[in-house]
Scaffold this motif. Structure first.
Motif, mmCIF file in Angstrom:
data_model
loop_
_atom_site.group_PDB
_atom_site.id
_atom_site.type_symbol
_atom_site.label_atom_id
_atom_site.label_comp_id
_atom_site.label_asym_id
_atom_site.label_seq_id
_atom_site.Cartn_x
_atom_site.Cartn_y
_atom_site.Cartn_z
ATOM 1 N N ILE A 164 -18.242 10.047 -2.650
ATOM 2 C CA ILE A 164 -17.635 9.308 -3.765
ATOM 3 C C ILE A 164 -16.130 9.206 -3.527
ATOM 4 O O ILE A 164 -15.522 8.130 -3.626
ATOM 5 C CB ILE A 164 -17.904 10.009 -5.127
ATOM 6 C CG1 ILE A 164 -19.403 10.033 -5.450
ATOM 7 C CG2 ILE A 164 -17.120 9.317 -6.253
ATOM 8 C CD1 ILE A 164 -19.743 10.826 -6.711
ATOM 9 N N MET A 165 -15.519 10.346 -3.182
ATOM 10 C CA MET A 165 -14.067 10.367 -2.955
ATOM 11 C C MET A 165 -13.691 9.416 -1.820
ATOM 12 O O MET A 165 -12.720 8.651 -1.944
ATOM 13 C CB MET A 165 -13.632 11.801 -2.649
ATOM 14 C CG MET A 165 -12.142 12.031 -2.660
ATOM 15 S SD MET A 165 -11.320 11.460 -1.160
ATOM 16 C CE MET A 165 -11.736 12.751 -0.016
ATOM 17 N N LEU A 217 -11.150 6.406 -1.744
ATOM 18 C CA LEU A 217 -9.958 6.586 -0.898
ATOM 19 C C LEU A 217 -9.815 5.432 0.101
ATOM 20 O O LEU A 217 -8.716 4.895 0.294
ATOM 21 C CB LEU A 217 -10.050 7.919 -0.140
ATOM 22 C CG LEU A 217 -8.917 8.188 0.855
ATOM 23 C CD1 LEU A 217 -7.594 8.423 0.127
ATOM 24 C CD2 LEU A 217 -9.244 9.389 1.747
ATOM 25 N N ILE A 218 -10.913 5.030 0.708
ATOM 26 C CA ILE A 218 -10.878 3.930 1.686
ATOM 27 C C ILE A 218 -10.443 2.635 0.987
ATOM 28 O O ILE A 218 -9.617 1.886 1.495
ATOM 29 C CB ILE A 218 -12.243 3.787 2.398
ATOM 30 C CG1 ILE A 218 -12.465 4.991 3.323
ATOM 31 C CG2 ILE A 218 -12.342 2.470 3.181
ATOM 32 C CD1 ILE A 218 -13.914 5.181 3.794
ATOM 33 N N HIS A 272 -13.152 7.574 -10.235
ATOM 34 C CA HIS A 272 -13.061 9.029 -10.059
ATOM 35 C C HIS A 272 -11.660 9.496 -9.664
ATOM 36 O O HIS A 272 -11.424 10.694 -9.521
ATOM 37 C CB HIS A 272 -14.122 9.511 -9.070
ATOM 38 C CG HIS A 272 -15.517 9.179 -9.504
ATOM 39 N ND1 HIS A 272 -16.120 7.981 -9.199
ATOM 40 C CD2 HIS A 272 -16.422 9.872 -10.243
ATOM 41 C CE1 HIS A 272 -17.330 7.958 -9.718
ATOM 42 N NE2 HIS A 272 -17.551 9.075 -10.352
ATOM 43 N N PHE A 273 -10.748 8.551 -9.425
ATOM 44 C CA PHE A 273 -9.329 8.874 -9.219
ATOM 45 C C PHE A 273 -8.507 8.555 -10.475
ATOM 46 O O PHE A 273 -7.331 8.901 -10.546
ATOM 47 C CB PHE A 273 -8.740 8.042 -8.072
ATOM 48 C CG PHE A 273 -9.147 8.467 -6.681
ATOM 49 C CD1 PHE A 273 -9.569 9.757 -6.415
ATOM 50 C CD2 PHE A 273 -9.089 7.565 -5.620
ATOM 51 C CE1 PHE A 273 -9.928 10.151 -5.120
ATOM 52 C CE2 PHE A 273 -9.432 7.945 -4.329
ATOM 53 C CZ PHE A 273 -9.856 9.240 -4.077
ATOM 54 N N SER A 274 -9.117 7.849 -11.424
ATOM 55 C CA SER A 274 -8.394 7.353 -12.593
ATOM 56 C C SER A 274 -7.212 6.473 -12.146
ATOM 57 O O SER A 274 -6.091 6.589 -12.644
ATOM 58 C CB SER A 274 -7.923 8.523 -13.467
ATOM 59 O OG SER A 274 -7.603 8.085 -14.758
ATOM 60 N N LEU A 275 -7.473 5.591 -11.180
ATOM 61 C CA LEU A 275 -6.493 4.624 -10.679
ATOM 62 C C LEU A 275 -7.177 3.260 -10.635
ATOM 63 O O LEU A 275 -8.413 3.187 -10.668
ATOM 64 C CB LEU A 275 -6.037 4.999 -9.259
ATOM 65 C CG LEU A 275 -5.307 6.333 -9.046
ATOM 66 C CD1 LEU A 275 -5.097 6.609 -7.562
ATOM 67 C CD2 LEU A 275 -3.968 6.334 -9.776
ATOM 68 N N GLY A 276 -6.393 2.186 -10.519
ATOM 69 C CA GLY A 276 -7.000 0.860 -10.419
ATOM 70 C C GLY A 276 -5.989 -0.147 -9.941
ATOM 71 O O GLY A 276 -4.760 0.073 -10.030
#
Lengths: 311, 311
Positions: free
Chosen positions: B114-115, B119-120, B33-37
């Motif tokens: 979800i965020m 984030l954590i 949901h951040f489009s990061l990995g």
């Protein structure tokens, strides 16, 4: 159509019901999260012709849906983009083409509930009748090939019961999550006609959380094992659950209360029995996400064509 | 600072904890949901210096916050806009200036949960330490002048109890909603120093719904009277509730579990004892919404200056 038929049709038309005696005494009804209101906007002129409302979590997807449906209905406006009717806020996005309204609702029960309260009031103030509303979303599947579309038979909670618990003034009220069965069957029939992707009718589990609430092993917290997860998902599957998402229960409950003919059509992005992470390529996921749009687009086109023939 | 001091500081630094043994076996952790990995982005390089995270519902507000904080910290980049780090998705927006991260979370417990999971994990993967996280939001007040800022003492549920119920594999687990009391007092002290608007310390009620869940009389459905509503809000007030919003309980619970020093700072947009609709002008509401930003901006500036003096 002769005047008698017209009268009959009118007498059978179904309004969008609010159940709130206090609304009559409001001089102005501000739909805050839409940045719309009864004093600032002519809602009957703006929305009176709406017959189909499609809702989904992502604002980008709901914009792409309105572009798709405009092309399908040959109602494209080559001169302009489709403006966001809720441009005064970033809470939700709303687009309209002819009788089709497309609205985003964010993620989770509380977010879609705020939107539905204001949408139901909007349709009521606009004197809309015979409105069909369809949630087009994404979900995790159970035992289905990724990309399979699920039309929801019943929305169930995390204990597989078909109910939604609404807290009112600190007390819990249980609401029914029935959806329109004839609409669900019509949508299934549309998928058969299209013959482009697999579509099934099944129960949809609606949870308050994406990670621990759906038994994922990849959240920040996880106190259970892979075996616990598999047991839970298999139990869900035995109770008829085909997919899991986060909005269908309150959607079903609120649409039923307001007399809206409602369906939930979600594509499965992965098989939760095989994993938790959405690791398919962007292109594959994008293709999957278009499937509910294609299915619902076909349904709307078919209905509008049938109505055109009747009149 | 001599090497010994350095070692002492390091030994006292507090990491961001995940509690999930399965994460170690993931080759790639996709924060969908951040489009990061972890494989596609160098998270330690991008986020390793983060010390303050501010979160709020609206993406527009979180962008305006990063612009405000950049100016306050004299870290403006005259050459560029602040890019949205999550530009690949429309689920959340994320901005960064120096040690400050600003992230939107949408509306309601499921959306912020979800965020926070992602984030954590992000802060953990980036090896961040000693992170303070503050939710800056809007709320309905009880018996307070609109525009009053509430720093949350305790987050309570719709029955005024300080707990958050997390459903895990269909079973309900009760979690503590304690927030960092010393941080809350520091924020109150910052408001005294600023002397620009009223700030109080009080309990915050967190609900799953904006309309029926908060006793509003202006939703699509309302089965209770004005008297019922007043009784409920007065009972809440007697239990120490100063304001009502929709994210604080899960925010408190998840931040506590992960060892994040957390606070909730919300401005009240109206007094719910006097009405339900947000009928103040756009300008007035905009001014109110800036107050948590100003307060938290002052807090961050003060801390960074103190650290600069120490080192």
């Amino acid at each position: 159509m002769n005047p008698k038929d017209n009268k009959q049709t009118a007498s059978h038309s179904s309004p969008v019901c609010v159940h709130n005696p206090h609304l009559d005494s409001l001089k102005d009804d501000i739909l805050y999260h839409f940045s719309l209101g009864t004093n600032t906007h002519n809602l009957p002129a703006m929305f009176g012709d709406v017959k189909f409302v499609c809702v989904g979590g992502s604002p980008w997807r709901m914009k792409s849906f309105i572009e798709y449906i405009a092309a399908e209905l040959c109602m494209e406006d080559p001169k302009s983009e489709y403006p966001n009717i809720c441009a005064g806020t970033d809470r939700y996005a709303m687009y309209k083409v002819g009788p089709v309204l497309s609205v985003s609702h964010g993620m989770g029960i509380p977010s879609i509930a705020i939107m539905l309260h204001e949408l139901i009031k909007l349709l009521h103030h606009a004197h809309c009748t015979d409105v069909t509303i369809i949630r087009i979303g994404t979900s995790g599947g159970i035992g289905l090939e990724p990309g399979t579309v699920v039309v929801t038979k019943q929305s169930v909670d995390a204990t597989f019961l078909p109910k939604f618990e609404q807290v009112i003034l600190g007390k819990t009220v249980v609401r029914n999550t029935d959806l329109d069965q004839s609409l669900a069957l019509e949508l299934l029939q549309c998928s058969n006609e299209l013959n482009q992707f697999e579509t099934v009718l099944g129960n949809t589990m609606c949870t308050l959380d994406f990670y621990e609430g759906q038994g994922r092993l990849d959240g920040a917290f996880c106190s259970y094992t892979e075996k616990d997860k598999q047991e839970y998902l298999n139990k869900a599957n035995q109770a008829g659950v085909c997919n899991i998402e986060m909005e269908s229960s309150v959607f079903a409950a609120m649409c039923k209360l307001s007399g809206l003919r409602a369906a939930v059509v979600c594509v499965t992005l992965l098989d939760r029995l095989k994993g938790d992470q959405l690791s398919s390529s962007h292109e594959v996921l994008h293709n999957y996400q278009q499937r509910p749009q294609i299915l619902v687009g076909h349904y709307i086109k078919k209905h509008l064509n049938a109505n055109a023939v009747r009149s």
